[in-house]
Design a protein around this motif. Structure first.
Motif, PDB file in Angstrom:
ATOM      1  N   GLN A 183       0.825  -1.196   0.000  1.00  0.00           N
ATOM      2  CA  GLN A 183       0.000   0.000   0.000  1.00  0.00           C
ATOM      3  C   GLN A 183       0.867   1.257   0.000  1.00  0.00           C
ATOM      4  O   GLN A 183       0.567   2.234  -0.694  1.00  0.00           O
ATOM      5  CB  GLN A 183      -0.926   0.009   1.219  1.00  0.00           C
ATOM      6  N   ALA A 184       1.959   1.236   0.762  1.00  0.00           N
ATOM      7  CA  ALA A 184       2.840   2.400   0.810  1.00  0.00           C
ATOM      8  C   ALA A 184       3.478   2.670  -0.549  1.00  0.00           C
ATOM      9  O   ALA A 184       3.649   3.825  -0.953  1.00  0.00           O
ATOM     10  CB  ALA A 184       3.923   2.195   1.864  1.00  0.00           C
ATOM     11  N   GLU A 185       3.837   1.611  -1.271  1.00  0.00           N
ATOM     12  CA  GLU A 185       4.428   1.781  -2.601  1.00  0.00           C
ATOM     13  C   GLU A 185       3.417   2.365  -3.574  1.00  0.00           C
ATOM     14  O   GLU A 185       3.735   3.233  -4.384  1.00  0.00           O
ATOM     15  CB  GLU A 185       4.955   0.438  -3.110  1.00  0.00           C
ATOM     16  N   ILE A 186       2.164   1.902  -3.510  1.00  0.00           N
ATOM     17  CA  ILE A 186       1.116   2.421  -4.385  1.00  0.00           C
ATOM     18  C   ILE A 186       0.884   3.904  -4.110  1.00  0.00           C
ATOM     19  O   ILE A 186       0.691   4.705  -5.031  1.00  0.00           O
ATOM     20  CB  ILE A 186      -0.191   1.626  -4.193  1.00  0.00           C
ATOM     21  N   GLU A 187       0.915   4.281  -2.820  1.00  0.00           N
ATOM     22  CA  GLU A 187       0.595   5.653  -2.428  1.00  0.00           C
ATOM     23  C   GLU A 187       1.814   6.569  -2.382  1.00  0.00           C
ATOM     24  O   GLU A 187       1.683   7.748  -2.084  1.00  0.00           O
ATOM     25  CB  GLU A 187      -0.083   5.639  -1.056  1.00  0.00           C
ATOM     26  N   ARG A 188       2.996   6.039  -2.684  1.00  0.00           N
ATOM     27  CA  ARG A 188       4.218   6.849  -2.592  1.00  0.00           C
ATOM     28  C   ARG A 188       4.098   8.084  -3.477  1.00  0.00           C
ATOM     29  O   ARG A 188       3.745   7.975  -4.651  1.00  0.00           O
ATOM     30  CB  ARG A 188       5.431   6.006  -3.009  1.00  0.00           C
ATOM     31  N   PRO A 189       4.377   9.277  -2.946  1.00  0.00           N
ATOM     32  CA  PRO A 189       4.253  10.503  -3.745  1.00  0.00           C
ATOM     33  C   PRO A 189       5.109  10.443  -4.991  1.00  0.00           C
ATOM     34  O   PRO A 189       6.185   9.848  -5.008  1.00  0.00           O
ATOM     35  CB  PRO A 189       4.743  11.593  -2.786  1.00  0.00           C
ATOM     36  N   ARG A 190       4.616  11.070  -6.051  1.00  0.00           N
ATOM     37  CA  ARG A 190       5.319  11.064  -7.319  1.00  0.00           C
ATOM     38  C   ARG A 190       5.539  12.504  -7.788  1.00  0.00           C
ATOM     39  O   ARG A 190       4.689  13.364  -7.605  1.00  0.00           O
ATOM     40  CB  ARG A 190       4.516  10.292  -8.381  1.00  0.00           C
ATOM     41  N   VAL A 191       6.682  12.736  -8.369  1.00  0.00           N
ATOM     42  CA  VAL A 191       6.960  13.995  -9.043  1.00  0.00           C
ATOM     43  C   VAL A 191       7.642  13.630 -10.353  1.00  0.00           C
ATOM     44  O   VAL A 191       8.598  12.870 -10.366  1.00  0.00           O
ATOM     45  CB  VAL A 191       7.885  14.914  -8.209  1.00  0.00           C
ATOM     46  N   GLY A 192       7.140  14.175 -11.450  1.00  0.00           N
ATOM     47  CA  GLY A 192       7.741  13.875 -12.735  1.00  0.00           C
ATOM     48  C   GLY A 192       7.049  12.729 -13.438  1.00  0.00           C
ATOM     49  O   GLY A 192       5.875  12.446 -13.202  1.00  0.00           O
ATOM     50  N   PRO A 193       7.765  12.013 -14.330  1.00  0.00           N
ATOM     51  CA  PRO A 193       7.149  10.996 -15.175  1.00  0.00           C
ATOM     52  C   PRO A 193       6.606   9.808 -14.396  1.00  0.00           C
ATOM     53  O   PRO A 193       6.927   9.592 -13.225  1.00  0.00           O
ATOM     54  CB  PRO A 193       8.311  10.560 -16.089  1.00  0.00           C
ATOM     55  N   MET A 194       5.796   9.017 -15.071  1.00  0.00           N
ATOM     56  CA  MET A 194       5.190   7.819 -14.500  1.00  0.00           C
ATOM     57  C   MET A 194       6.258   6.798 -14.126  1.00  0.00           C
ATOM     58  O   MET A 194       7.256   6.643 -14.812  1.00  0.00           O
ATOM     59  CB  MET A 194       4.235   7.217 -15.538  1.00  0.00           C
ATOM     60  N   ARG A 195       6.041   6.097 -13.010  1.00  0.00           N
ATOM     61  CA  ARG A 195       6.949   5.039 -12.566  1.00  0.00           C
ATOM     62  C   ARG A 195       6.404   3.670 -12.995  1.00  0.00           C
ATOM     63  O   ARG A 195       5.217   3.510 -13.260  1.00  0.00           O
ATOM     64  CB  ARG A 195       7.103   5.044 -11.048  1.00  0.00           C
ATOM     65  N   ASP A 196       7.310   2.681 -12.997  1.00  0.00           N
ATOM     66  CA  ASP A 196       6.837   1.319 -13.222  1.00  0.00           C
ATOM     67  C   ASP A 196       6.111   0.818 -11.978  1.00  0.00           C
ATOM     68  O   ASP A 196       6.254   1.376 -10.887  1.00  0.00           O
ATOM     69  CB  ASP A 196       8.009   0.392 -13.573  1.00  0.00           C
ATOM     70  N   ILE A 197       5.305  -0.245 -12.139  1.00  0.00           N
ATOM     71  CA  ILE A 197       4.576  -0.823 -11.008  1.00  0.00           C
ATOM     72  C   ILE A 197       5.006  -2.268 -10.780  1.00  0.00           C
ATOM     73  O   ILE A 197       4.246  -3.080 -10.261  1.00  0.00           O
ATOM     74  CB  ILE A 197       3.050  -0.774 -11.237  1.00  0.00           C
ATOM     75  N   VAL A 198       6.245  -2.561 -11.173  1.00  0.00           N
ATOM     76  CA  VAL A 198       6.691  -3.950 -11.162  1.00  0.00           C
ATOM     77  C   VAL A 198       6.622  -4.572  -9.766  1.00  0.00           C
ATOM     78  O   VAL A 198       6.439  -5.784  -9.622  1.00  0.00           O
ATOM     79  CB  VAL A 198       8.118  -4.039 -11.749  1.00  0.00           C
ATOM     80  N   ALA A 199       6.725  -3.742  -8.721  1.00  0.00           N
ATOM     81  CA  ALA A 199       6.671  -4.283  -7.361  1.00  0.00           C
ATOM     82  C   ALA A 199       5.244  -4.445  -6.857  1.00  0.00           C
ATOM     83  O   ALA A 199       5.034  -5.079  -5.820  1.00  0.00           O
ATOM     84  CB  ALA A 199       7.454  -3.373  -6.414  1.00  0.00           C
ATOM     85  N   THR A 200       4.273  -3.893  -7.574  1.00  0.00           N
ATOM     86  CA  THR A 200       2.896  -3.884  -7.057  1.00  0.00           C
ATOM     87  C   THR A 200       1.892  -4.516  -8.012  1.00  0.00           C
ATOM     88  O   THR A 200       0.690  -4.354  -7.834  1.00  0.00           O
ATOM     89  CB  THR A 200       2.450  -2.437  -6.764  1.00  0.00           C
ATOM     90  N   ILE A 201       2.357  -5.227  -9.027  1.00  0.00           N
ATOM     91  CA  ILE A 201       1.440  -5.867  -9.977  1.00  0.00           C
ATOM     92  C   ILE A 201       0.520  -6.839  -9.237  1.00  0.00           C
ATOM     93  O   ILE A 201       0.981  -7.664  -8.436  1.00  0.00           O
ATOM     94  CB  ILE A 201       2.226  -6.618 -11.070  1.00  0.00           C
ATOM     95  N   GLN A 202      -0.776  -6.742  -9.519  1.00  0.00           N
ATOM     96  CA  GLN A 202      -1.764  -7.603  -8.888  1.00  0.00           C
ATOM     97  C   GLN A 202      -2.021  -8.844  -9.744  1.00  0.00           C
ATOM     98  O   GLN A 202      -1.734  -8.856 -10.945  1.00  0.00           O
ATOM     99  CB  GLN A 202      -3.063  -6.828  -8.674  1.00  0.00           C
ATOM    100  N   PRO A 203      -2.573  -9.921  -9.143  1.00  0.00           N
ATOM    101  CA  PRO A 203      -2.759 -11.173  -9.900  1.00  0.00           C
ATOM    102  C   PRO A 203      -3.521 -10.999 -11.205  1.00  0.00           C
ATOM    103  O   PRO A 203      -3.128 -11.550 -12.242  1.00  0.00           O
ATOM    104  CB  PRO A 203      -3.528 -12.059  -8.905  1.00  0.00           C
ATOM    105  N   GLU A 204      -4.636 -10.237 -11.185  1.00  0.00           N
ATOM    106  CA  GLU A 204      -5.412 -10.073 -12.408  1.00  0.00           C
ATOM    107  C   GLU A 204      -4.643  -9.267 -13.448  1.00  0.00           C
ATOM    108  O   GLU A 204      -4.812  -9.457 -14.656  1.00  0.00           O
ATOM    109  CB  GLU A 204      -6.765  -9.410 -12.116  1.00  0.00           C
ATOM    110  N   GLN A 205      -3.778  -8.351 -12.986  1.00  0.00           N
ATOM    111  CA  GLN A 205      -2.930  -7.613 -13.914  1.00  0.00           C
ATOM    112  C   GLN A 205      -1.835  -8.509 -14.481  1.00  0.00           C
ATOM    113  O   GLN A 205      -1.506  -8.433 -15.670  1.00  0.00           O
ATOM    114  CB  GLN A 205      -2.306  -6.406 -13.200  1.00  0.00           C
ATOM    115  N   ASP A 206      -1.282  -9.371 -13.634  1.00  0.00           N
ATOM    116  CA  ASP A 206      -0.199 -10.253 -14.066  1.00  0.00           C
ATOM    117  C   ASP A 206      -0.665 -11.219 -15.152  1.00  0.00           C
ATOM    118  O   ASP A 206       0.092 -11.553 -16.061  1.00  0.00           O
ATOM    119  CB  ASP A 206       0.348 -11.033 -12.865  1.00  0.00           C
ATOM    120  N   GLU A 207      -1.910 -11.659 -15.081  1.00  0.00           N
ATOM    121  CA  GLU A 207      -2.435 -12.550 -16.113  1.00  0.00           C
ATOM    122  C   GLU A 207      -2.409 -11.878 -17.476  1.00  0.00           C
ATOM    123  O   GLU A 207      -2.102 -12.501 -18.490  1.00  0.00           O
ATOM    124  CB  GLU A 207      -3.860 -12.985 -15.766  1.00  0.00           C
ATOM    125  N   ILE A 208      -2.738 -10.593 -17.513  1.00  0.00           N
ATOM    126  CA  ILE A 208      -2.714  -9.859 -18.775  1.00  0.00           C
ATOM    127  C   ILE A 208      -1.279  -9.615 -19.219  1.00  0.00           C
ATOM    128  O   ILE A 208      -0.937  -9.776 -20.397  1.00  0.00           O
ATOM    129  CB  ILE A 208      -3.469  -8.526 -18.625  1.00  0.00           C
TER     130      ILE A 208
END
Length: 694
Positions: free
Chosen positions: A175-200
């Protein structure tokens, strides 16, 4: 300390001075991180030390090999702010008995070749994303790591052998990684991929996948990570055929451009649809009604008919002179050859290239009947004979695609002849230019015209196909734009990403099945993501009040993140003080950590920019975000789609709705702007809110 609680940062002992058994778990993990970075550095130095002087035959091979080496060196870069690994798997038994794997963004091995970090795309890593207490996939323990500025500061364990009611487990680090503040370009979500996302993400290269996902469901990230996975699993094939990411505008592409490089993929091209079809300079703008007709798939039929009208059935024979002999091909035989090429329905240019060879073949048959023994060289010579070339030019003349479109849009009679039974008289009048251009160069082409030229170009000569194409924000494309993208992946596959509720163009698609048919991928598998991870529950619930009025029947996104206080809707009581209140809200938002966006109707941007400047608040435009200059971005509502910010200040929703050509489009535009916030949304208005918001 509870197993699921992140451990606080502790002093980092020297692993060489302290026995491994005496190190606490966090210190051991830090030691492994240091050792992994050392191993990665050694891998990089090994590649840098390669000497290719004696292994290449010529300078061309040397240049190609050196480029490959340079690319590999770049892939092995150790980004200090990016965690080298983010998880660990401890297996129970079967094939991985007693083994432990660290899961990270790239593979790292030691001097013996043993893995120290396993690439997140490797088969063994799949369990990190999909294992659960109901189906542990032979995993005993899953460990997640927390980082601050690239330094490992915490870990969190999940024992999959301990049954719990409902398989419930809430990861605080996740949850902390998902909510981590962002500045600038989009980050990858490789550490937070969910099962339904991983299937795709891990779906096969051979099939096209369409992902319908509401705001915050991660569909863009899923598409980008699928590219990274496919390049890992099919690198040699995709290296030959190429991969392309298509976004709605340059601001969006700038926002996502760092995701794939962070995953070690440096060679994926990015473009907009307008970039793909940029065969002429676009200087004009269509009225909405004209753009809708030009974007209709029926225009492909009009173009095809107009192009084939240039073919003229022969009425005169062809006389080929070779030495003292003359060979005559009668008009009826030429007509049979031409008609056969027309019936085969091959591309105009390919048929034109085949015609002289067909005529030459007819001549060779006569030569053989006369006792001669001509070979392929003779046939090629006959095909280049002046009489044959003259006949081909008369029968099947070359056609410039841009000139063809120019004539259709300028010549009333020519359009009427070839659009008969396809477009109504009113539709024809809608797309005709009021001031016909004299030449291709002087014409004020629109974006829709450029797509028509691209279609005509493909009718003349086949467009090269790529191995895989990612099409994001696809709901806003016209049928003709879908065809333009589909031409780029006729022999490859695609990942189509979008949200029907966010369609804001007059030609926005209302059905993925219809859109996929225009793309040429009717057999694509449609997946729907309904779990939201980015937008707080309070914010998405507020925005979802609009769904019944603009996209009835579409599933509402259910956010997994509850964030009390994340939504603040304020009415400005003092008349004429909306600008001042908006600036004040921006100042309040800047007190928080992370990126801030002020989103407003396009017509309000100039005035709000002046108000910000008047109080000394620096701001950027979409696509200019950096980590240094400013955390505040002034975003026109038309450019907000696909972007994310920690905190959003939304100016006057009613003005956003009223700025669009119709209410439904306006509500969809408002829906987009309401769902850009990851941590907090402040809505300000002076008169009334749209009634659909309640």
């Amino acid at each position: 300390m509870p197993a699921h609680a992140p451990l606080p940062a502790v002093p980092d002992p020297d692993p060489e001075a302290v026995p491994a058994a005496a190190l606490d778990p966090l210190a051991r993990e830090r030691a492994h991180l240091r050792a992994s970075r050392t191993a990665l550095r050694a891998m990089r130095e090994e590649v840098q030390a390669l000497d290719i002087k004696d292994v290449t035959a010529n300078w061309v091979n040397a240049a190609v090999l050196q480029a490959q080496i340079d690319g590999r060196i770049a892939e092995l870069a150790d980004l200090s702010h990016t965690p080298l690994f983010f998880g660990r798997l401890d297996f129970l038994h079967t094939t991985q008995e007693g083994q432990r794997f660290y899961i990270g963004r790239r593979h790292v091995h030691d001097g013996s070749g043993d893995p120290m970090v396993v690439d997140w795309r490797a088969p063994v890593s799949q369990a990190f994303y999909r294992a659960s207490r109901k189906d542990p996939l032979d995993v005993r323990l899953r460990r997640r790591f927390g980082y601050t500025g690239g330094e490992l500061t915490a870990y969190e364990d999940e024992d999959l052998t301990v049954p719990t009611e409902g398989d419930a487990y809430a990861s605080k680090l996740l949850q902390a990684e998902i909510e981590r503040p962002r500045v600038g370009p989009m980050r990858d979500i490789v550490a937070t991929i969910q099962p339904e996302q991983d299937e795709i993400v891990r779906s096969s290269l051979g099939g096209t996948v369409c992902v319908q996902g509401g705001p915050g469901t991660g569909k863009t990230a899923v598409g980008l990570h699928r590219v990274a996975y496919l390049l890992y699993a099919h690198r040699e094939r995709l290296a030959r055929t190429g991969t392309l990411v298509i976004g709605p505008n340059r601001s969006f592409l700038h926002y996502i451009e760092q995701v794939l490089p962070a995953l070690g993929e440096l060679d994926v091209k990015q473009a907009t649809v307008n970039d793909l079809v940029a065969r002429v300079e676009v200087r004009g703008v269509d009225e909405a009604a004209a753009a809708v007709v030009k974007g209709d798939a029926r225009l492909a039929r009009v173009l095809r008919t107009a192009l084939r009208s240039h073919v003229t059935l022969p009425t005169e024979p062809v006389m080929v002179v070779r030495g003292s002999r003359r060979w005559r091909i009668p008009a009826y035989e030429l007509e049979e050859i031409v008609q056969e090429l027309l019936d085969r329905d091959i591309r105009y240019g390919a048929a034109r290239d085949a015609l002289p060879q067909r005529i030459a073949h007819a001549v060779l048959i006569r030569m053989e009947a006369a006792g001669e023994a001509p070979d392929d060289r003779v046939q090629d010579a006959v095909a280049r004979n002046p009489a044959v070339k003259a006949a081909v030019k008369s029968i099947w003349p070359p056609v410039d695609p841009a000139r063809l479109v120019l004539r259709l849009l300028s010549d009333v009679d020519f359009l009427a002849e070839h659009a008969e039974g396809v477009l109504t008289a009113e539709e024809q009048r809608t797309i005709l230019w009021t001031k016909p251009a004299r030449s291709v160069r002087s014409a004020k082409w629109s974006a829709a015209d450029a797509v028509l030229i691209d279609e005509a170009t493909d009718l003349v000569q086949r467009t090269p196909s790529l191995g895989h194409v990612v099409l994001d924000e696809a709901q806003d494309l016209s049928p003709m734009q879908y065809r333009a993208v589909g031409r780029r992946c006729t022999t490859g596959s695609a990942t189509v990403l979008g949200d029907l509720a966010q369609g804001t163009t007059p030609w926005a698609t209302g059905s993925w099945r219809e859109a996929l048919a225009h793309l040429g991928k009717s057999d694509a598998h449609v997946e729907e993501l309904t779990a939201g991870f980015r937008v707080p529950r309070e914010v998405i619930a507020y925005a979802s009040r609009l769904l019944p009025h603009m996209s009835p029947g579409l599933a509402e996104v259910r956010s997994v993140r509850e964030s009390p206080g994340s939504l603040d809707v304020r009415r400005v009581e003092s008349p004429g003080s909306l600008d001042e209140a908006v600036v004040g809200a921006c100042v309040e938002a800047l007190a928080h950590e992370g990126s801030i966006a002020l989103i407003a109707a396009d017509g309000r941007v100039e005035a709000l920019g002046a108000a910000l400047s008047a109080v000394g608040l620096a701001f950027l435009a979409p696509g200019e975000e950096t980590t240094v200059d400013s955390r505040l971005t002034l975003v026109p509502a038309s450019l907000a789609k696909g972007l994310e910010y920690d905190y959003v200040v939304l100016d006057d929703p009613a003005t956003i709705v009223a700025s669009e050509p119709d209410e439904r489009t306006g509500l969809r535009r408002l829906y987009v702007t309401l769902t850009r916030a990851v941590s907090g949304l402040t809505v300000l208005y002076e008169d009334e809110l749209p009634t659909q918001l309640g």
